[in-house]
Structure formats: C-alpha cells, structure tokens
Design an enzyme around this catalytic site. Sequence first.
Site, PDB file in Angstrom:
ATOM      1  N   SER A 143     -62.275   7.646 -29.301  1.00 27.79           N
ATOM      2  CA  SER A 143     -61.223   6.745 -28.859  1.00 27.79           C
ATOM      3  C   SER A 143     -60.480   5.571 -29.324  1.00 27.79           C
ATOM      4  CB  SER A 143     -61.222   7.138 -27.328  1.00 27.79           C
ATOM      5  OG  SER A 143     -60.143   6.653 -27.170  1.00 27.79           O
ATOM      6  N   TYR A 156     -64.095   4.818 -19.080  1.00 32.66           N
ATOM      7  CA  TYR A 156     -63.897   5.977 -20.272  1.00 32.66           C
ATOM      8  C   TYR A 156     -64.051   4.331 -21.629  1.00 32.66           C
ATOM      9  CZ  TYR A 156     -61.722   8.672 -23.526  1.00 32.66           C
ATOM     10  OH  TYR A 156     -61.177   9.398 -24.751  1.00 32.66           O
TER      11      TYR A 156
END
Length: 269
Positions: A143, A156
């Site tokens: 990501s 995350y």
Amino acid sequence: MSLSLRAQRILLTGAAGGIGRELARELASRGARLGLLGRTDASVASLEHLVATQRMDAVVIQADLTDAAARRAAVARMTQAYGGLDVLINLAGVLDFRFFDEVDPAMITRALQVNVEAPMQMVREVLPDLLDRGTGRIVNVGSTFGSIGYAGFAAYSASKFALRGFSQALRRELDGTGVGVTYVAPRAVRTAFNPPAVHLMAEKKMMHMDEPAWVASSIVRAIERERSEAYLGFPESLFARINGVLPSMVDNALRKVLPDLARHARSTV
C-alpha cells in the site's frame, strides 16, 4: 525483460475481494493457470461461480492463511492440480480505520497476522521449490501507506511498512537465484475493503481512489515487466518517495487535513 503469463501457475491469496476478482480475470485472460484462495464459505462459493462463468483454468482453495496447516494444504492443492507453482501473489489483507487509542487490541494482532506473517509464511512455504528450479516470482501487494504513515491507519501502515521491508530484503537476498520479487503499492481502491468512512473521505476529495480493474491491470503489468517495485496513483506515488527523504514536508501537508480526518476516524464504529 518481459514475463509471459501463459501457462504460468499462479497462486493468488485474497482472490475473492474487489481487486482479487479483477486480478483473477486479468491473469486468466493471459492464459495463466490459477489457484484462487478464499477464507470463508461465501468467498469460496463466489470464486467457484467466477471460475465457472468465466471458464477459467483455475482451482478454488479454501484456506485461513493465519493457520500453518491451511497454508501447507493450499500449496499442496496447487501442486496436486498443476504440479507446482511459478508465481505467488500475496494480496489478502485486513484494514481498520480509526485512531490508535480506539483500536481493538485484537485488531492489531490480526493486522500483523494477515498483512505480515501470512505473506511471509506463504513465501517460506513455496520458496524452496522455486529456488530448486531457479525460476519464479513472489508478488507482495502492499500500500501507499506502507511508505507514508497515515493518521487513522497506524496498525495498517505498520503492517504494510513491514511487508515493504520484507519484500526489499528478500529481493536483495534472492539476487542471482532466478527468483524475483515484485512489491506493488496501490493507493486507496474503490472496494468494500475500505470502510464507509474512507469512501466518504474520497467523496470529499480528502484522498483519491482507483477502480479495482485498473489496479488489477497495473499489478499484472508490473509482473509481466518483472518490476521490483510499482507505486500506483499520482500524486500519492510521488509523496511516498518524498516521505522517504523529507518526511517533514508530508507532516506539514497532512497536518492541514488532520482535524477533518479525525472527525471521520473517530466516528467509525
């Protein structure tokens, strides 16, 4: 260099998600033979329907990737179906959007298990065979938040930073073996993976979102071109590079949106 995906044996985790389904379609259209992993009964049923309707050369495998026996069984099923595998794509992941003081401690554990440990263990499961044959590719889907620590995504971001570091170290370790490593970092994607608050932030132009089909095709291009890294979406791809050199610039930019971001993150239930 260019890698033809025709007849390549590809094991894809997270295949039932928004990106995963599109990625399965892209890979199948190039003639790949697929092992599609889903965790739940519903995801397996959905994947079986996809395989049947799209006439894919694929097997659907149910596996909880946090379980060692399930990981071994998934690789064994792929070997049973196709005699082995050539490419592993670690796509499965989990996300929780809220400020860290409100995060469920169990979610921290799960984020690290699914986003970090499971991909690493899957690589460990398949790597000896790839090294024996002197060919293959590991693809880890991370990501943008694996390069930019973003408020509201602390757990995350931490997990994706770890996946990026693992990918980089592994790539250097495998140099000259014939086994390559590709790390792909999308920005936010318009799927159910992101909670409603994140979609609302995108509607308010607080972040950009890409369509899953575009992300899937970009991942496939990165594999075919045997790229080491691919950062998707502008300007986030640029910010990821800047953050590595001048993080204070990114601090100042994010400080301006922090009050609005906090309202969204703290309203998440």
